[in-house]
Design an enzyme around this catalytic site. Structure first.
Site, PDB file in Angstrom:
ATOM      1  N   ASN A 142       0.876  -1.052  -0.066  1.00  0.00           N
ATOM      2  CA  ASN A 142      -0.023  -0.032  -0.063  1.00  0.00           C
ATOM      3  C   ASN A 142       0.838   1.193  -0.187  1.00  0.00           C
ATOM      4  OD1 ASN A 142      -2.228   1.893   0.288  1.00  0.00           O
ATOM      5  ND2 ASN A 142      -2.913   1.056   2.079  1.00  0.00           N
ATOM      6  N   ASN A 147      -5.629   6.663  -1.521  1.00  0.00           N
ATOM      7  CA  ASN A 147      -6.527   5.992  -2.610  1.00  0.00           C
ATOM      8  C   ASN A 147      -7.373   4.657  -2.188  1.00  0.00           C
ATOM      9  OD1 ASN A 147      -4.433   4.020  -3.185  1.00  0.00           O
ATOM     10  ND2 ASN A 147      -3.735   4.846  -4.844  1.00  0.00           N
ATOM     11  N   ASP A 148      -7.111   4.356  -1.032  1.00  0.00           N
ATOM     12  CA  ASP A 148      -7.600   2.888  -0.494  1.00  0.00           C
ATOM     13  C   ASP A 148      -9.281   3.161  -0.927  1.00  0.00           C
ATOM     14  OD1 ASP A 148      -5.270   2.427   0.253  1.00  0.00           O
ATOM     15  OD2 ASP A 148      -6.020   2.606   2.601  1.00  0.00           O
ATOM     16  N   GLY A 167      -5.987  -2.257  -0.059  1.00  0.00           N
ATOM     17  CA  GLY A 167      -5.423  -0.942  -0.330  1.00  0.00           C
ATOM     18  C   GLY A 167      -3.893  -1.074  -1.275  1.00  0.00           C
ATOM     19  N   ASP A 169      -1.466  -0.809  -4.180  1.00  0.00           N
ATOM     20  CA  ASP A 169      -1.794  -0.112  -5.368  1.00  0.00           C
ATOM     21  C   ASP A 169      -0.398  -0.056  -6.272  1.00  0.00           C
ATOM     22  OD1 ASP A 169      -0.091   1.605  -3.767  1.00  0.00           O
ATOM     23  OD2 ASP A 169      -1.893   2.648  -2.871  1.00  0.00           O
ATOM     24  N   ASP A 346      -6.137 -14.581 -19.523  1.00  0.00           N
ATOM     25  CA  ASP A 346      -6.821 -15.065 -18.637  1.00  0.00           C
ATOM     26  C   ASP A 346      -8.079 -16.205 -19.399  1.00  0.00           C
ATOM     27  OD1 ASP A 346      -7.915 -15.534 -15.758  1.00  0.00           O
ATOM     28  OD2 ASP A 346      -9.802 -14.643 -16.746  1.00  0.00           O
ATOM     29  N   GLU A 375      -3.790 -18.748 -20.325  1.00  0.00           N
ATOM     30  CA  GLU A 375      -4.088 -19.725 -19.321  1.00  0.00           C
ATOM     31  C   GLU A 375      -5.117 -20.803 -19.740  1.00  0.00           C
ATOM     32  OE1 GLU A 375      -6.172 -19.444 -14.835  1.00  0.00           O
ATOM     33  OE2 GLU A 375      -7.038 -18.471 -16.568  1.00  0.00           O
TER      34      GLU A 375
END
Length: 633
Positions: A142, A147-148, A167, A169, A346, A375
């Protein structure tokens, strides 16, 4: 994203008077992609333009240098336009489109065509020379607590909730770059950073609600671009996690007070049923072999391909030509905008396979030295090999993705190390799985890993046995593959071992939050085992960086005997001998068996301990674990 926002790279400019009452209702117009570049290999560009009742307007190019307006498709939705452009002669400029009603210009739209960076086409993708480090960004560091939370986002941070946002980032990743450089990794695969404005479970990133916007709780588009630039200065590339199979139910196409709806009538699978009843959803069967099975019936294939994962992940219909173009352009836009060195795609086989071939070909044509890893979560190498570029499939299917995740070999590492040694179990199964490389177009392009965000933690799966842990790490990092490790594996992060445990697997990296009692960056309160594991991993990663034998050499292996499995990697004058020993008691290993691979009168240095020994007729293995010897004549 709206026009008139200073963060956007395009704008809506007031034109003449709003003579039309219906047009006056358009408060904002959005264009995707928000910019493009002159001199791209594919000179065709399709813009998706949003605006309330915009279908009634005629679109003309007012100001354009070398750009041709091919066509405008306004038949799909009253609130969306698809504008096809030819940029083959385009120069960097700002295009100006006019929206006309009754031959009267009523508004203008600016659109930037940018200059490409030097040699952008020839960017180098990740390769065997690299070690990939996988990060779940919300759980890593974090770096910016401010910006949480965000007023426009539905879910707030709650570090006590294992399935909530914590949180981590982009700034946190940037702050960790010196640690990652020192550790010896050269590529970062970061789980999706795009906006996931979902009411819960938004941290994991796989429910995109804006394909062109970094989630503000991670940072901004500009911060992402700065991360790539700063990482590059440390010799580290960035691999973007891309999802073309599905999106989040919170995407503005699906919901919201300002929603203009889906751009076409076939944008998502099961669209007509869902519009009538949002509980009327067909879910995927997960029967991934149906798309390559010569005996599969169409209904089974369709159920797999077209079904949704959950009701919060609408399944995208890549057979819709407008959506297919949208997704292809989106992937290319991020590569060009941010300066990426790779894509991890993905749930690879869940998307339409004809589209996947088109998507991968478009990217690799644009960037011939780039890399894409898909994947395909299967323990069967035949199933995985189907999707790799260069594979000659019996049905004629051709992929252009150079790499796939090597799930078959990963799963065999775990099971083989845990099994008792006898004729048919243990290390022999790992040896025989490697022999299946004959089914791959190029096994050295596969990405082999010790774990990821969906698998339980390595140290736990190996019953917290440090000797087995070192064997697994050595296998991944000295293999003839592109290696990938999961954040925290280097310090023995743990998890439960039964079933899925996503919240625990993606636990916070120790030291990533102010006040953490255990801190990897300062090594505060790390246990002796954690310090030993970190030292071992770092020594192996740093040796690997200068080892031609590992990054491009040949591989030879000897069938395991008496609980000992030996591999050799060799290139030019460098020979590496890797000895995997599962015996609890000391033993003498007869070296005569390895004469084909050992140079005569050899001396060996243990790359971890730096001890030097003469290789005569035998070598004494004093304890269970792995021995990695650099051999000189």
């Amino acid at each position: 994203m709206k026009f008139l926002s200073p963060k956007l790279r395009y704008s809506l400019i007031a034109g003449l008077l709003f003579s039309s009452p219906s047009f006056a209702q358009i408060n904002a117009i959005k264009v995707e992609p928000e910019s493009w570049w002159a001199g791209m290999q594919n000179s065709q560009l399709q813009l998706l333009v949003y605006g309330e009742n915009i279908h009634q307007f005629e679109v003309k190019l007012i100001d354009a240098n070398g750009v041709k307006l091919i066509k405008v498709d306004n038949s799909q939705s009253q609130h969306h336009l698809f504008i096809d452009l030819d940029l083959s002669q385009a120069k960097p400029q700002t295009l100006i489109f006019g929206l006309y009603q009754n031959d009267q210009l009523v508004q203008q739209i600016e659109y930037p065509i940018l200059a490409r960076r030097n040699n952008a086409k020839n960017r180098q993708g990740f390769s065997n020379k690299d070690v990939i480090y996988l990060i779940t960004p919300d759980r890593f560091v974090n770096g910016n607590p401010d910006n949480d939370n965000h007023p426009d986002m539905l879910e707030s941070a709650n570090r006590k909730d294992k399935d909530g946002r914590h949180g981590g980032d982009i700034m946190g990743i940037r702050k960790a770059l010196p640690y990652l450089k020192d550790l010896g990794v050269t590529q970062l695969w970061i789980n999706p950073l795009l906006e996931n404005n979902q009411s819960k479970y938004s941290y994991h990133g796989y429910s995109t609600t804006d394909f062109y916007k970094i989630d503000p709780r991670f940072g901004s588009n500009e911060e992402y671009k700065s991360l790539v630039e700063e990482a590059n200065s440390f010799g580290i590339g960035i691999i973007k996690d891309v999802i073309v199979n599905h999106m989040g139910s919170g995407h503005h196409w699906m919901t919201g007070n300002n929603s203009l709806g889906l751009p076409t009538s076939t944008w998502i699978n099961g669209q007509s049923n869902w519009l009538q009843d949002n509980k009327n959803i067909t879910y995927t069967s997960h029967r991934r072999t149906t798309v390559q099975d010569p005996y599969a019936v169409a209904a089974d294939t369709a159920e797999f391909e077209n079904g949704w994962f959950t009701d919060t992940m609408p399944d995208l219909n890549q057979r819709d030509p407008h959506l297919a173009t949208y997704l292809i352009q989106n992937s290319i836009w991020w590569v060009e905008y941010a300066g990426l060195s790779g894509i991890r795609e993905d749930t690879y086989s869940y998307a339409d396979k004809t589209f996947l071939a088109k998507w991968s070909k478009a990217i690799m044509t644009e960037y011939p030295q780039f890399n894409i890893v898909g994947e395909e979560w299967s323990a069967n190498p035949i199933t995985v090999s189907y999707w790799q570029a260069g594979k000659h499939n019996k049905d004629g299917y051709q992929s252009y993705s150079p790499s796939m995740m090597d799930f078959p070999l990963y799963e065999k590492i775990i099971s083989s190390l845990n099994e008792q040694e006898n004729w048919g179990s243990g290390l022999i199964n790992l040896y025989e799985m490697l022999a299946n490389d004959v089914v791959y177009a190029d096994p050295t392009e596969l990405v082999l890993f010790e774990g990821n965000h969906d698998t339980n933690r390595l140290f736990s799966l190996l019953n917290q046995n440090l000797a087995l842990y070192k064997m697994a790490m050595a296998y991944v990092l000295t293999s003839n593959r592109i290696p990938q490790i999961f954040y925290g594996t280097e310090v023995l992060m743990t998890s439960p071992t039964k079933d899925r445990n996503d919240g625990a697997v993606r636990a916070d990296f120790p030291g990533g939050w102010q006040g953490d009692d255990v801190n990897v960056f300062t090594q505060q309160n790390l246990s002796s085992q954690q310090l030993e594991a970190l030292s071992f991993t770092k020594a192996l990663l740093q040796y690997r960086q200068q080892s031609v034998a590992i990054t491009s050499g040949t591989l030879t292996h000897y069938a395991p005997q008496n609980g000992v499995y030996v591999q050799f990697r060799q290139a030019d004058a460098e020979t590496l001998m890797i000895i995997y020993n599962k015996n609890e008691q000391p033993l003498e290993l007869d070296l005569q068996r390895f004469n084909q691979s050992l140079p005569p009168s050899a001396t060996a240095k243990d790359i971890v301990t730096q001890n030097v020994k003469r290789l005569d007729s035998t070598i004494k293995l004093t304890q269970k674990g792995v021995t990695i010897l650099s051999i000189t004549q």
